[in-house]
Design a protein around this motif. Structure first.
Motif, PDB file in Angstrom:
ATOM      1  N   SER A 134       0.846  -1.188   0.000  1.00  0.00           N
ATOM      2  CA  SER A 134       0.000   0.000   0.000  1.00  0.00           C
ATOM      3  C   SER A 134       0.888   1.247   0.000  1.00  0.00           C
ATOM      4  O   SER A 134       2.098   1.172   0.248  1.00  0.00           O
ATOM      5  CB  SER A 134      -0.891   0.024   1.246  1.00  0.00           C
ATOM      6  OG  SER A 134      -0.102   0.209   2.407  1.00  0.00           O
ATOM      7  N   GLY A 136       0.985   3.614   2.185  1.00  0.00           N
ATOM      8  CA  GLY A 136       1.547   3.823   3.509  1.00  0.00           C
ATOM      9  C   GLY A 136       2.729   2.919   3.796  1.00  0.00           C
ATOM     10  O   GLY A 136       3.730   3.350   4.388  1.00  0.00           O
ATOM     11  N   THR A 160       4.099  12.191   3.975  1.00  0.00           N
ATOM     12  CA  THR A 160       2.770  11.620   4.174  1.00  0.00           C
ATOM     13  C   THR A 160       1.827  11.901   3.011  1.00  0.00           C
ATOM     14  O   THR A 160       0.623  11.685   3.126  1.00  0.00           O
ATOM     15  CB  THR A 160       2.137  12.162   5.475  1.00  0.00           C
ATOM     16  OG1 THR A 160       1.954  13.575   5.357  1.00  0.00           O
ATOM     17  CG2 THR A 160       3.016  11.870   6.677  1.00  0.00           C
ATOM     18  N   LEU A 163      -1.379   9.608   1.867  1.00  0.00           N
ATOM     19  CA  LEU A 163      -1.708   8.600   2.873  1.00  0.00           C
ATOM     20  C   LEU A 163      -3.046   8.902   3.538  1.00  0.00           C
ATOM     21  O   LEU A 163      -3.457  10.058   3.630  1.00  0.00           O
ATOM     22  CB  LEU A 163      -0.614   8.550   3.947  1.00  0.00           C
ATOM     23  CG  LEU A 163       0.812   8.279   3.484  1.00  0.00           C
ATOM     24  CD1 LEU A 163       1.710   8.084   4.696  1.00  0.00           C
ATOM     25  CD2 LEU A 163       0.878   7.063   2.571  1.00  0.00           C
ATOM     26  N   ASP A 164      -3.696   7.842   4.013  1.00  0.00           N
ATOM     27  CA  ASP A 164      -4.932   8.065   4.749  1.00  0.00           C
ATOM     28  C   ASP A 164      -4.578   8.566   6.159  1.00  0.00           C
ATOM     29  O   ASP A 164      -3.423   8.488   6.591  1.00  0.00           O
ATOM     30  CB  ASP A 164      -5.785   6.795   4.795  1.00  0.00           C
ATOM     31  CG  ASP A 164      -5.129   5.632   5.539  1.00  0.00           C
ATOM     32  OD1 ASP A 164      -4.504   5.871   6.598  1.00  0.00           O
ATOM     33  OD2 ASP A 164      -5.230   4.493   5.060  1.00  0.00           O
ATOM     34  N   PRO A 165      -5.549   9.124   6.897  1.00  0.00           N
ATOM     35  CA  PRO A 165      -5.247   9.730   8.207  1.00  0.00           C
ATOM     36  C   PRO A 165      -4.546   8.794   9.175  1.00  0.00           C
ATOM     37  O   PRO A 165      -3.637   9.221   9.905  1.00  0.00           O
ATOM     38  CB  PRO A 165      -6.632  10.141   8.717  1.00  0.00           C
ATOM     39  CG  PRO A 165      -7.423  10.400   7.475  1.00  0.00           C
ATOM     40  CD  PRO A 165      -6.950   9.376   6.484  1.00  0.00           C
ATOM     41  N   ARG A 166      -4.931   7.518   9.205  1.00  0.00           N
ATOM     42  CA  ARG A 166      -4.301   6.592  10.149  1.00  0.00           C
ATOM     43  C   ARG A 166      -2.825   6.404   9.821  1.00  0.00           C
ATOM     44  O   ARG A 166      -1.970   6.422  10.711  1.00  0.00           O
ATOM     45  CB  ARG A 166      -5.022   5.240  10.124  1.00  0.00           C
ATOM     46  CG  ARG A 166      -4.418   4.218  11.066  1.00  0.00           C
ATOM     47  CD  ARG A 166      -5.184   2.914  11.046  1.00  0.00           C
ATOM     48  NE  ARG A 166      -6.541   3.094  11.554  1.00  0.00           N
ATOM     49  CZ  ARG A 166      -7.432   2.108  11.644  1.00  0.00           C
ATOM     50  NH1 ARG A 166      -7.109   0.889  11.223  1.00  0.00           N
ATOM     51  NH2 ARG A 166      -8.631   2.338  12.133  1.00  0.00           N
ATOM     52  N   GLU A 167      -2.515   6.222   8.523  1.00  0.00           N
ATOM     53  CA  GLU A 167      -1.127   6.049   8.117  1.00  0.00           C
ATOM     54  C   GLU A 167      -0.319   7.315   8.376  1.00  0.00           C
ATOM     55  O   GLU A 167       0.846   7.250   8.761  1.00  0.00           O
ATOM     56  CB  GLU A 167      -1.054   5.676   6.623  1.00  0.00           C
ATOM     57  CG  GLU A 167      -1.547   4.279   6.299  1.00  0.00           C
ATOM     58  CD  GLU A 167      -0.540   3.203   6.672  1.00  0.00           C
ATOM     59  OE1 GLU A 167       0.504   3.531   7.267  1.00  0.00           O
ATOM     60  OE2 GLU A 167      -0.793   2.030   6.376  1.00  0.00           O
ATOM     61  N   ARG A 168      -0.933   8.474   8.163  1.00  0.00           N
ATOM     62  CA  ARG A 168      -0.226   9.731   8.393  1.00  0.00           C
ATOM     63  C   ARG A 168       0.152   9.878   9.860  1.00  0.00           C
ATOM     64  O   ARG A 168       1.277  10.255  10.203  1.00  0.00           O
ATOM     65  CB  ARG A 168      -1.088  10.915   7.952  1.00  0.00           C
ATOM     66  CG  ARG A 168      -1.052  11.166   6.458  1.00  0.00           C
ATOM     67  CD  ARG A 168      -2.094  12.159   6.018  1.00  0.00           C
ATOM     68  NE  ARG A 168      -2.073  13.390   6.789  1.00  0.00           N
ATOM     69  CZ  ARG A 168      -3.045  14.299   6.731  1.00  0.00           C
ATOM     70  NH1 ARG A 168      -4.102  14.100   5.964  1.00  0.00           N
ATOM     71  NH2 ARG A 168      -2.959  15.401   7.428  1.00  0.00           N
ATOM     72  N   ASP A 241      -3.790  21.586   1.745  1.00  0.00           N
ATOM     73  CA  ASP A 241      -4.476  20.407   2.267  1.00  0.00           C
ATOM     74  C   ASP A 241      -5.983  20.428   1.967  1.00  0.00           C
ATOM     75  O   ASP A 241      -6.811  20.126   2.819  1.00  0.00           O
ATOM     76  CB  ASP A 241      -4.244  20.278   3.775  1.00  0.00           C
ATOM     77  CG  ASP A 241      -4.565  18.861   4.280  1.00  0.00           C
ATOM     78  OD1 ASP A 241      -4.794  18.722   5.469  1.00  0.00           O
ATOM     79  OD2 ASP A 241      -4.591  17.941   3.440  1.00  0.00           O
TER      80      ASP A 241
END
Length: 245
Positions: A134, A136, A160, A163-168, A241
Motif C-alpha cells: 500500500s 503507507g 505523508t 496517505l490516509d489519516p491513520r497512516e499519516r 491540504d
C-alpha cells in the motif's frame, strides 16, 4: 551539529525557485510549510546537491557541503517525495540494495536492515514485493532506507503525501521518535503534519522564507488557535491540504 544556509538562491532563467534563503538548523524537527511551488523541494534538492545552487552557501559544522562531498553524504538521509522504487524487490532486498549503495559493510547492514524493518513496522511483510505494498507501507520503507547508516541530517520531502489519516498519524509518530539527536527537515503543504511534532516551523512562499518560529510562537503572533490560522495569516490566498485561505 549545525546545518547552515546562507543566502541560498536557485534560479531557472528569470524564475527564482528559492531566493536569499538563510537559516540555521540544529537537532530537532523543522516543519517547512508552504503550497506547491513555494520552494520546499528546491531546498531539499540543494541540500542533497541534486540541483546546483545559483548563489549562497550550505555549511555543515562550518564547512561547505561541496567541499565535504562524500563525508557530508555519509551523514545525510533522504526520503524523496516520489515513490520511485524497484517494485519487483522485496522490502528487505530493497533495503539491502540501498545499504550497498551507501557502502555500509555487510555485517552492519544486516543488523540495521532488520532493526529498521521492525522500527517502521514492516518486519512481517519484509518478504513481500514492493509492488504489492500500500502507499503507507511504501512510505515506511522509504523512511527506513533514509535511516540506513544512522544519518545525522534527515530530509523528508512530503513524507505523508497521499496517505490516509491513520497512516499519516503512524508515520508522524515514527518521525517524532527519531528527532532527539538528528536534524530533521520535514517539507509539506499539510498543516496537521507539522503542528504536533515540529519544534520550529518555517513558512515559505514563492521561494522566500516568510516567517519562522515554534507553533506556539506563530499562533501567538497572529492570534490563531492552530497552524491553519497561522497559514491563513502569513500565507493567505494559497491552497493547503484541500482548503483555501
Amino acid at each position: 551539529m549545525k546545518l547552515e544556509m546562507i543566502g541560498l538562491t536557485k534560479a531557472y532563467g528569470q524564475k527564482r525557485a528559492l531566493e536569499d534563503f538563510s537559516y540555521v538548523f540544529e537537532p530537532g524537527i523543522y516543519g517547512i510549510l508552504g503550497a506547491n511551488g513555494a520552494g520546499k523541494s528546491t531546498l531539499m534538492n540543494l541540500i542533497t546537491d541534486n540541483t546546483p545552487r545559483t548563489d549562497g552557501r550550505i555549511l555543515y559544522d562550518g564547512e561547505d557541503i561541496l567541499s565535504l562531498g562524500k563525508r557530508f553524504r555519509s551523514v545525510l538521509g533522504y526520503m524523496p517525495q516520489q515513490q520511485g522504487m524497484y517494485e519487483q524487490f522485496s522490502a528487505r532486498a530493497f533495503l539491502y540494495y540501498v545499504a550497498e549503495l551507501k557502502e555500509i559493510p555487510k555485517a552492519q547492514a544486516r543488523v540495521q536492515v532488520e532493526r529498521l524493518l521492525r522500527l517502521v513496522n514492516v518486519k512481517h511483510d519484509a518478504h513481500r514485493r514492493l509492488g504489492g505494498f500500500s502507499g503507507g507501507m511504501r512510505q515506511r520503507v522509504l523512511l527506513a532506507q533514509a535511516l540506513l547508516g544512522d544519518p545525522q541530517v534527515l530530509l523528508l520531502d512530503e513524507p505523508t503525501a497521499g496517505l490516509d489519516p491513520r497512516e499519516r498519524i503512524r508515520l508522524r509518530g515514527h518521525i517524532k521518535e527519531l528527532s532527539e539527536d538528528k536534524i530533521v527537515l520535514l517539507t509539506t503543504h499539510i498543516v496537521s503534519d507539522v503542528e504536533s511534532i515540529a519544534d520550529d516551523v518555517l513558512l515559505m512562499q514563492s521561494g522566500h522564507l516568510v516567517r519562522h518560529g515554534s507553533p506556539a510562537e506563530l499562533m501567538q503572533a497572529c492570534g490563531g488557535k492552530n497552524l491553519e490560522d497561522v497559514y491563513m495569516a502569513f500565507l493567505g490566498g494559497e491552497q493547503v491540504d484541500g482548503w483555501r485561505s
